[in-house]
Structure formats: structure tokens, C-alpha cells
Design a protein around this motif. Structure first.
Motif, short mmCIF file in Angstrom:
data_model
loop_
_atom_site.label_atom_id
_atom_site.label_comp_id
_atom_site.label_asym_id
_atom_site.label_seq_id
_atom_site.Cartn_x
_atom_site.Cartn_y
_atom_site.Cartn_z
N PRO A 3 0.83 -1.22 0.00
CA PRO A 3 0.00 0.00 0.00
C PRO A 3 0.86 1.26 0.00
O PRO A 3 1.99 1.26 0.48
CB PRO A 3 -0.79 -0.12 1.31
CG PRO A 3 0.04 -1.00 2.19
CD PRO A 3 0.72 -1.97 1.26
N ASN A 28 -10.14 6.41 2.69
CA ASN A 28 -10.15 5.05 3.22
C ASN A 28 -11.24 4.20 2.57
O ASN A 28 -11.06 3.00 2.36
CB ASN A 28 -10.34 5.09 4.74
CG ASN A 28 -9.06 5.44 5.47
OD1 ASN A 28 -7.99 4.93 5.13
ND2 ASN A 28 -9.15 6.28 6.48
N GLN A 32 -9.16 1.79 0.35
CA GLN A 32 -9.08 0.65 1.26
C GLN A 32 -7.64 0.15 1.45
O GLN A 32 -6.80 0.87 1.98
CB GLN A 32 -10.02 -0.45 0.79
CG GLN A 32 -11.47 0.01 0.77
CD GLN A 32 -12.44 -1.06 0.35
OE1 GLN A 32 -12.15 -2.25 0.36
NE2 GLN A 32 -13.63 -0.64 -0.03
N ASP A 33 -7.35 -1.07 1.01
CA ASP A 33 -6.02 -1.65 1.27
C ASP A 33 -4.93 -1.14 0.34
O ASP A 33 -3.79 -1.57 0.43
CB ASP A 33 -6.09 -3.18 1.20
CG ASP A 33 -6.56 -3.69 -0.16
OD1 ASP A 33 -7.05 -2.87 -0.97
OD2 ASP A 33 -6.46 -4.91 -0.40
N LYS A 34 -5.26 -0.20 -0.55
CA LYS A 34 -4.25 0.37 -1.45
C LYS A 34 -3.44 1.48 -0.78
O LYS A 34 -2.41 1.89 -1.31
CB LYS A 34 -4.90 0.90 -2.74
CG LYS A 34 -5.51 -0.20 -3.60
CD LYS A 34 -6.15 0.38 -4.84
CE LYS A 34 -6.76 -0.73 -5.69
NZ LYS A 34 -7.45 -0.17 -6.90
N ALA A 36 -2.16 3.24 3.21
CA ALA A 36 -2.02 3.08 4.66
C ALA A 36 -1.67 4.45 5.22
O ALA A 36 -0.65 5.04 4.83
CB ALA A 36 -0.94 2.07 4.99
N SER A 116 -8.92 -3.48 14.19
CA SER A 116 -10.07 -3.46 13.29
C SER A 116 -11.16 -2.50 13.76
O SER A 116 -11.97 -2.03 12.95
CB SER A 116 -10.66 -4.86 13.15
OG SER A 116 -11.08 -5.35 14.42
#
Length: 225
Positions: A3, A28, A32-34, A36, A116
Motif C-alpha cells: 500500500p 479510506n 481501502q487496502d491500497k 495506509a 479493526s
């Protein structure tokens, strides 16, 4: 693919960071996970009262700054501020709150609270909202623990991170990064290992364009532009 790391510097008492939260949420959601996001604090309001007294002495003092904040917020329909912001209650410093938030961040790092649940991000937003909407003195540890309790966070564990010195170490790391990257504005986003930065009130599309450029042009590839 790893990321894209974004270093995000802000002060909890900064109205521009309050405004910008919706942009972080959108990032976000869309990436998402791309991406950080690494959250850090820059102490723009570390000595809030004296700073505002000096800088706004010839522009109406605290009332002048309050009017300025109201003028800024009127341009955005997704946030509100208390009518008496920066007049009836003036926090002495943002640093106490930054320390408190780093203690919560450590709870996530250590697995005491699940990452989480994003409790650090929730607590940061709640602190901003409690100040700007409710005029709560978020520099006061009692108020901070009230926020923690409302979020279901273990107060004793938070206090332990502060008492041990570990939360102070995290805050000191922020100071070092602020110096390293010469950060003086809240909020500031730094990408690409310091080679790109966006300061202040930057629109979402501009931030998104920077991220998409990095996604489409990895660091190990040459770009003509």
C-alpha cells in the motif's frame, strides 16, 4: 503490491483538520487496502492561548479568531462549531490530548484493543468534535477519560501507557518527524517518502489525484512528467 503510505500530520484543535476528516474517510473508503495512513501530530496549538493572544492581538483577540473560525466553517456544510468557540473556553494546549491519543494508539499496537475497531481514529475524531461542537476542554485529562469511557476503552490501560513513558516516546517521534519533514501546517499529507506533500485545506480530488499518480507510476518506474 504494497500500500501507498501517507503520513498525515494534524493538530486536534485545528479547524482545517476538523474540516478535512471527511476527506480522509473518503480516501479510506475508496482506496481501502491500497493506502495506509500513518497518523502523527504537529503541535500548532501547543501553546494555544499565548499564540492566539499574540497573533490576533490587533485583529480582535480571541473574539477575532472565533469570528475567523466561524467564517471558515460557513463554507462547509458537513461540520458545525459552537457559537462560543475560542471565546468562552480556550484550551491551554493540544499536546495533552495528543499524548492521550498516542496512548490509545499504543493499545492498538499492543493488541489490547483490536485494530479493526479503529479506536485511535474514532477517539481522534471524538476529541475534535467534542471541542468544536460541544466546547469541551479536551486538554483536560478528565474530559479525555470521559471520551475514552464513552468509547468503551480501558482507562487504566491508557493511563499505563502514559505513566510508562511510552506515549511520550510516540509524541517525541512526532516532533522528530515534524523537524525532518519541516511540517508547520495542519493538516499536512506527505507521500512518496517525503517527495510529495499537500499542506492545509486541499480538496479531495487533489489528494486523490496524487494517490492515483503513485498507483499508476510505481516508484521503481520512470515517469515522463
Amino acid at each position: 503490491m504494497e500500500p501507498i503510505r501517507i503520513s498525515y500530520f494534524s493538530d486536534v484543535l485545528c479547524v482545517w483538520a476538523y474540516i478535512a476528516q471527511i476527506r480522509l474517510d473518503e480516501l479510506n473508503t475508496n482506496f481501502q487496502d491500497k493506502i495506509a495512513i500513518d497518523y502523527h501530530f504537529v503541535s500548532v496549538f501547543g501553546n494555544a492561548r499565548e499564540k492566539l493572544e499574540n497573533r490576533w492581538r490587533d485583529q480582535g483577540g480571541f473574539k477575532g479568531y472565533s469570528d475567523h473560525v466561524h467564517d471558515v466553517v460557513q463554507k462547509f456544510n458537513h461540520i458545525t462549531v459552537h457559537p462560543d468557540i475560542w471565546t468562552d473556553m480556550i484550551p491551554p494546549s493540544s499536546m495533552s490530548c495528543h499524548l492521550f491519543l498516542h496512548a490509545i494508539q499504543l493499545l492498538e499496537i499492543k493488541g489490547i484493543v483490536p485494530k479493526s475497531e479503529k479506536m485511535f481514529e474514532k477517539a481522534t475524531w471524538t476529541c475534535r468534535e467534542r471541542f468544536f461542537k460541544d466546547l469541551a476542554d479536551i486538554s483536560d485529562r478528565t474530559v479525555q477519560f470521559e471520551i475514552a469511557e464513552a468509547l468503551g476503552l480501558p482507562i487504566a490501560a491508557i493511563q499505563a501507557q502514559i505513566d510508562s513513558g511510552e506515549a511520550y516516546a510516540q509524541l517525541s517521534k512526532d516532533f522528530d518527524l515534524v523537524k525532518e519533514h519541516t511540517v508547520s501546517v495542519s493538516p499536512t499529507l506527505i507521500f512518496n517518502e517525503g517527495r510529495q506533500r499537500l499542506n492545509g485545506n486541499v480538496g479531495y480530488r487533489v489528494i486523490e489525484a496524487n494517490i492515483r499518480e503513485l498507483l499508476n507510476n510505481p516508484s521503481d518506474e520512470q515517469s515522463w512528467c
